[in-house]
Design an enzyme around this catalytic site. Structure first.
Site, PDB file in Angstrom:
ATOM      1  N   GLU A  86      47.482  48.128  34.080  1.00 28.92           N
ATOM      2  CA  GLU A  86      48.250  48.082  35.326  1.00 28.92           C
ATOM      3  C   GLU A  86      49.743  48.314  35.109  1.00 28.92           C
ATOM      4  OE1 GLU A  86      46.857  48.163  38.063  1.00 28.92           O
ATOM      5  OE2 GLU A  86      44.832  47.468  37.622  1.00 28.92           O
TER       6      GLU A  86
ATOM      7  N   PRO B 274      29.876  29.102  42.871  1.00 31.35           N
ATOM      8  CA  PRO B 274      28.741  30.025  42.995  1.00 31.35           C
ATOM      9  C   PRO B 274      28.964  31.161  43.981  1.00 31.35           C
ATOM     10  CG  PRO B 274      27.982  27.747  42.970  1.00 31.35           C
ATOM     11  CD  PRO B 274      29.481  27.705  43.074  1.00 31.35           C
TER      12      PRO B 274
ATOM     13  N   GLU C 213      46.602  50.823  45.241  1.00 32.07           N
ATOM     14  CA  GLU C 213      48.042  50.578  45.124  1.00 32.07           C
ATOM     15  C   GLU C 213      48.257  49.410  44.181  1.00 32.07           C
ATOM     16  OE1 GLU C 213      51.764  49.563  48.219  1.00 32.07           O
ATOM     17  OE2 GLU C 213      49.706  49.870  48.959  1.00 32.07           O
TER      18      GLU C 213
END
Length: 250
Positions: free
Chosen positions: A74, A96, A127
């Site tokens: 990233e 869960p 984005e």
């Protein structure tokens, strides 16, 4: 039955399927404000929602390696710059129903460093960007990421009280005023300059003088500020408490 025979006959499909992911609460300071790295999801589930960078742990990865890979994808960081990022395991999240796809347990990590670059969205994100933490209430985050962010922010704020990790938001050399700026930004409270200066220098091993000083004085003139670097302390004693906590201790 010996170990080899047991493993040869072991059937993983006899047990409920569970996947492991890593999510990263990445923090940096930009223009005097604390920022969080977020991506906008480009595909279901939660398509179009903002989320923490993260993904599935690969078969040949441990958890920290997976978290560093996701952060690198990233931010574009690599090599020495990626290794200088502070990264620590935050907590595990395994409700869960936290992910509609299947039972997925996320092991979240906290990361911070100075001057992290503009992010680049990977293939599954529309984005990516650094969002001021003050703007978070206006964003609806995917999965249980709002809880993870809250836990990450509290961890960062508390660790500044009893560890020297505030220096990891700064470059190799810094002034006490710049260090105070980190505390004020992360804690969200102004601090008395003189008291902060005295407290920092009274903590053994927190910072050490470089022997140098800034090239010029402050905005209002005056003497040049001394430069410091991180010392060898791993814990701060006495701790630097947040103003609200300091009041309760008195």
């Amino acid at each position: 039955m010996n170990e080899q025979d047991f493993l040869a006959g072991y059937d993983p499909s006899a047990y409920p399927a569970t996947a492991i992911t890593v999510d990263v609460v990445a923090l940096t300071i930009r223009e005097g404000a604390l920022h969080l790295l977020l991506i906008r999801r480009g595909q279901p589930p939660y398509q179009g929602h903002w989320a923490l960078p993260g993904g599935f742990v690969q078969p040949d990865e441990d958890l920290a390696t997976g978290a560093r890979r996701e952060l690198a994808e990233e931010t574009g960081l690599g090599g020495d710059r990626l290794r200088r990022v502070h990264l620590e395991q935050l907590a595990s999240y395994g409700a869960p129903d936290r992910d509609p796809r299947m039972r997925i347990v996320s092991v979240a990590h906290l990361a911070f460093a100075p001057d992290l670059p503009d992010p680049v969205a990977d293939s599954d994100a529309d984005e990516a960007g650094w969002l001021p933490v003050t703007a978070l209430p206006s964003r609806q985050l995917a999965f249980d990421h709002a809880r993870i962010v809250d836990d990450g922010l509290e961890r960062a704020r508390s660790k500044l009280e009893y560890t020297p990790l505030a220096t990891r938001f700064l470059g190799p050399e810094f002034t006490i005023a710049e260090l105070r700026g980190v505390y004020e930004t992360v804690w969200g409270h102004p601090l008395h300059a003189g008291n902060f200066h005295r407290k920092v220098l009274s903590v053994p091993g927190f910072v050490e003088s470089t022997g140098g000083s800034t090239e010029r004085g402050g905005a209002r003139g005056g003497p040049r500020a001394r430069l410091y670097r991180s010392g060898d302390a791993r814990l701060l004693h006495p701790a630097l408490l947040r103003p609200a906590r300091e009041e309760t201790v008195r």
